[in-house]
Write an enzyme that holds these catalytic residues in place. Structure first.
Site, PDB file in Angstrom:
ATOM      1  CG  ASN A   5     119.432-108.203  49.770  1.00 29.51           C
ATOM      2  OD1 ASN A   5     119.450-108.096  50.830  1.00 29.51           O
ATOM      3  ND2 ASN A   5     118.954-109.338  49.219  1.00 29.51           N
ATOM      4  CG  ASP A  60     119.606-112.500  55.469  1.00 24.68           C
ATOM      5  OD1 ASP A  60     119.100-112.508  54.399  1.00 24.68           O
ATOM      6  OD2 ASP A  60     120.867-112.999  55.575  1.00 24.68           O
ATOM      7  CD  GLU A  86     112.062-110.130  46.665  1.00 29.65           C
ATOM      8  OE1 GLU A  86     112.130-109.510  45.792  1.00 29.65           O
ATOM      9  OE2 GLU A  86     112.788-111.393  46.902  1.00 29.65           O
TER      10      GLU A  86
END
Length: 305
Positions: A185, A194, A221
């Protein structure tokens, strides 16, 4: 010609002891719905349990159990209590109608039947059924990945725990964590993160084959896979294939300490449910296995022993 394939059609159960009435209602409705017939209360309860219809048309005056008794039985069963019931009867006083509604009926259609009125009212009920089911599905889905959300998982786990306990069958559960997702991320952006979660979720779903097997997003996650009536050996085999399938996506992860591609760690547990324990025991065991998988180098499957 039917408006939808048979397996996709909404189902209506017609319960009436008079053959002529069953045939008349079936002729009115079968063009648009799958019609199931029962001639008494005993048959009705059996067919509701077997077919799970979307709507029940229920006569009141029948030999054996009458319609009121059948309705009470259906409303007392968690598996059938939400199925709408419409009474069909020649009893048309306000008192009769009120009694049915108080017991939980959705509507009341009087005999003799007027085809256009019956069709219009049933169509309205079926539209409401469709809308309610759509809302229920949306309430149970994770908005990002379109797999079950945590709320839905907890409901499914509780149901499967009780079912496995009754049937004395093993229940397996695995927790999956995307390796080094924070670093992904941080360097590829939240949009990239995403997208990866959606890819991982799709791949997980492709690896489970039975309708009762469930994939849910547990948070961030982390995902949970619920495998009813599955032995430890079979569950480990399924999870190892899932781990390999995600590696085979070959999603570049240049900031992973585990390897060049995105990987996952999986921890699982298998239990024969008993009254002494609860579903949280299975979750805790799988979580402990996941912890071991991550601390043994990630990108692996570890099962509770």
């Amino acid at each position: 010609m039917s408006s939808a394939p048979l397996e996709r059609q909404q189902k209506i159960l017609i319960v009436d002891d008079e053959l002529l009435n069953r045939k008349l209602l079936a002729d009115i409705l079968r063009e648009d719905y799958r019609v199931i017939l029962a001639k008494n209360g005993e048959q009705a309860v059996d067919k509701v349990n077997r077919h799970q219809p979307d709507l029940i048309l229920l006569d009141i005056i029948m030999p054996g159990e009458n319609g009121y008794q059948v309705l009470v039985a259906l409303k007392s069963n968690p598996q059938t209590q939400d199925i709408p019931v419409v009474f069909i009867s020649a009893l048309d006083t306000d008192r009769d109608e009120e009694k049915g509604l108080v017991l939980g009926a959705t509507d009341y259609i009087s005999k003799p039947f007027r085809k256009s009125l019956v069709k219009a009212r049933i169509d309205n009920h079926m539209r409401m059924v469709s809308q309610r089911k759509l809302l229920e599905e949306l309430a149970n889905l994770d908005g990002l990945t379109n797999v079950d959300n945590r709320r839905c998982l907890e409901q499914n786990l509780d149901e499967e725990w009780r079912r496995s306990q009754r049937n004395q069958q093993p229940l397996s559960l695995a927790m999956l964590d995307v390796d080094h997702f924070k670093q992904f991320n941080d360097h590829y952006g939240h949009g990239g993160g995403d997208k990866v979660l959606r890819q991982v979720a799709r791949t997980m779903r492709s690896q489970i084959k039975r309708p009762g097997d469930k994939v849910a997003r547990y948070g961030g996650e982390e995902f949970v896979i619920l495998l009813p009536e599955t032995t430890q050996q079979d569950a480990e085999y399924i999870m190892e294939n899932m781990r390999k399938a995600i590696i085979d996506l070959k999603i570049p992860h240049g900031y992973s300490e585990t390897g060049p591609y995105l990987s996952v760690s999986i921890g699982g547990a298998t239990i024969l449910p008993s009254e002494r324990e609860g579903p949280v025991t299975l979750l805790n065991k799988a979580d402990a296995s996941l912890y071991r998988a991550k601390h043994q180098g990630r990108n692996r499957v570890i099962w509770d022993q």
